[in-house]
Write a protein that holds these residues in place. Sequence first.
Motif, mmCIF file in Angstrom:
data_model
loop_
_atom_site.group_PDB
_atom_site.id
_atom_site.type_symbol
_atom_site.label_atom_id
_atom_site.label_comp_id
_atom_site.label_asym_id
_atom_site.label_seq_id
_atom_site.Cartn_x
_atom_site.Cartn_y
_atom_site.Cartn_z
ATOM 1 N N PRO A 26 1.964 7.762 -3.000
ATOM 2 C CA PRO A 26 1.477 7.744 -4.389
ATOM 3 C C PRO A 26 0.628 6.522 -4.738
ATOM 4 O O PRO A 26 -0.037 6.521 -5.785
ATOM 5 N N LEU A 27 0.627 5.496 -3.905
ATOM 6 C CA LEU A 27 -0.138 4.278 -4.190
ATOM 7 C C LEU A 27 -1.579 4.356 -3.687
ATOM 8 O O LEU A 27 -2.388 3.458 -3.979
ATOM 9 N N LEU A 28 -1.902 5.422 -2.964
ATOM 10 C CA LEU A 28 -3.185 5.481 -2.264
ATOM 11 C C LEU A 28 -4.308 6.032 -3.127
ATOM 12 O O LEU A 28 -4.107 6.917 -3.969
ATOM 13 N N PHE A 29 -5.503 5.504 -2.862
ATOM 14 C CA PHE A 29 -6.774 6.023 -3.362
ATOM 15 C C PHE A 29 -6.847 6.031 -4.889
ATOM 16 O O PHE A 29 -7.319 6.985 -5.500
ATOM 17 N N LYS A 30 -6.338 4.968 -5.488
ATOM 18 C CA LYS A 30 -6.366 4.845 -6.953
ATOM 19 C C LYS A 30 -7.734 4.372 -7.424
ATOM 20 O O LYS A 30 -8.407 3.619 -6.740
ATOM 21 N N ALA A 40 -7.276 -2.991 -0.590
ATOM 22 C CA ALA A 40 -6.667 -2.564 -1.853
ATOM 23 C C ALA A 40 -5.142 -2.664 -1.813
ATOM 24 O O ALA A 40 -4.511 -2.920 -2.849
ATOM 25 N N TYR A 71 -6.317 0.668 2.743
ATOM 26 C CA TYR A 71 -4.876 0.751 2.484
ATOM 27 C C TYR A 71 -4.142 0.693 3.817
ATOM 28 O O TYR A 71 -4.424 1.483 4.724
ATOM 29 N N GLN A 121 -12.875 2.769 1.061
ATOM 30 C CA GLN A 121 -12.017 2.955 -0.109
ATOM 31 C C GLN A 121 -11.232 4.262 -0.077
ATOM 32 O O GLN A 121 -10.284 4.440 -0.838
ATOM 33 N N SER A 122 -11.619 5.161 0.826
ATOM 34 C CA SER A 122 -10.965 6.469 0.917
ATOM 35 C C SER A 122 -10.256 6.660 2.254
ATOM 36 O O SER A 122 -10.000 7.790 2.666
ATOM 37 N N LYS A 128 1.762 13.251 -8.340
ATOM 38 C CA LYS A 128 2.075 11.858 -8.015
ATOM 39 C C LYS A 128 1.213 11.310 -6.884
ATOM 40 O O LYS A 128 1.220 10.099 -6.630
ATOM 41 N N ALA A 129 0.498 12.182 -6.208
ATOM 42 C CA ALA A 129 -0.387 11.753 -5.124
ATOM 43 C C ALA A 129 -1.679 12.549 -5.190
ATOM 44 O O ALA A 129 -1.683 13.721 -5.596
ATOM 45 N N LYS A 130 -2.756 11.917 -4.785
ATOM 46 C CA LYS A 130 -4.026 12.620 -4.733
ATOM 47 C C LYS A 130 -4.058 13.544 -3.530
ATOM 48 O O LYS A 130 -3.503 13.216 -2.475
#
Length: 385
Positions: A381-385, A328, A293, A266-267, A203-205
Motif C-alpha cells: 500500500p505504500l508504493l507508487f504514491k 521515495a 521503492y 518512480q513506477s 489500498k493499493a494501486k
Amino acid sequence: MKSVLLTACAVCLALHGSSQENLWWKTPVNSPEVNKDNTVTFRLKASNATSVEVVGDFLSKGEKVEMKKVSSDVWEYTTPKSLAPELYSYSFVIDGVKISDPSNVFLSRDVVTISNLFMIDGKESELYKVQNVAHGSLSKVWYHSDKLNADRRLTVYTPAGYETSKQKYPVLYLLHGMGGDEDSWSTLGRADQILDNLIAQGKAKPMIVVMTNGNADLQAAWGEASTGFVTPTIELPKTTDGSFEEAFPEVVTFIDKAYRTIAKKQSRAIAGLSMGGFHSMQISKEYPALFDYIGLFSASARFEGRQPSHIYDNCEAKIKVQFSQKPALYWIAIGKDDFLYAENQKLRKFLDDNKLPYTYVESEGGHIWKNWRNYLSQFVPLLFK
C-alpha cells in the motif's frame, strides 16, 4: 465366446471399481479440524505407531508436541489455546519419520520441505484468501538472459482488467529467499491473493508484480526446467556471487518490452525476503536510477556476497550515491527472533550514522513466511504514491 465376454466384463468391473476407489478415496480421519474457539485438532490414523508428534509454525521454533492415542488406531492433539488468524503449516512425525497429513490435501513445498496448510479465519488472514473480488492473472513467462547464457522463467502477476485495458502499470519486482524460486511468492507467500484483495479494497494501486528466480544457476523452479526432477537444494553455484544482480537489468528490459509498464524509476519497486532482501539491497544501489521503492524483508543485510564480485565493491559508497538520488521509500522489516536481526541492526546503524532516511518495522517472530506475507501486505500500500 460367452466365457470370454464374462471375463472381459469382470475385468472391466474390477478396473472400474479400482478407479472409483482411487477417485473417491475417503480421508482416514478429520484433520485438521478448526474448532469454534479457533483451537485446532490434529488427527492421524496409525495403529502400529509407538510415537506420533506434530510440528508446525503455530508452535515455537523447533518445538514438537506429542499426540495421544485416543483409540486403537487414532492419535490426536488439540492446541491448548486459540490460534490467531493466519495461514499455518504443519507436518507429523511418526516414530521419528516426518510425513504429511494423509487427511489434508493442501500442501506446499519450501525447498525440500513438504508441509500441510490450514487457515484460521479472521481480519489478519483475510488478505490471504481468495475473496469475491476481481482477480488478476498469474503467468509463467520465459525470457533469455545473455549475461547468464540461459532461458529463464519468471512468474508474472497482472492486475484485474489488464487483458482488456490499454492502461500502463507500475511494476514491483518481488524476490525470494535462498533455496526458493519464482513460484515461492505465489505459492507460499500468497502474493496474488494479497494483491487482488488490497487493490479491490482501494489500498493499493493496480500493479504488475514480477517474481524472479534468484538462483543464477537455475533456469526455473525445481522440476520445471531441462534439469528434470532433481532434488532441490540451497547449496547452488552462483549464490550471491554477483551474477544475478549484474544480470537483473535484463529482466527489467524484458518486462518493459513485453508488458504495458510505466517505464520510469518512480513506477518501479524492488523487494525481497532473506537472500531476496540482499539482492534487493545490492541491485537497488548498483542501479540507483531503476528503483524508487526498496523493501528489505528479513534481509541478509550484508555488504558482501559469498564470493568476491565487483557488484559488492564499495558497497557503502554506492548506497550513499543511491540515497543522494532520494528514493521515495527504503523500507526495512525484521522479526525480533530472526537470526538475521543483528545484521539488520548493523545496516540501520550505517544508515543512521550517515543520516540516510528509511522506514523500520519490527515484528514478533523469526525467519518465517508468516512474517513475510505480513510485510508484503504492509509494503504494497505504500508504493507508487
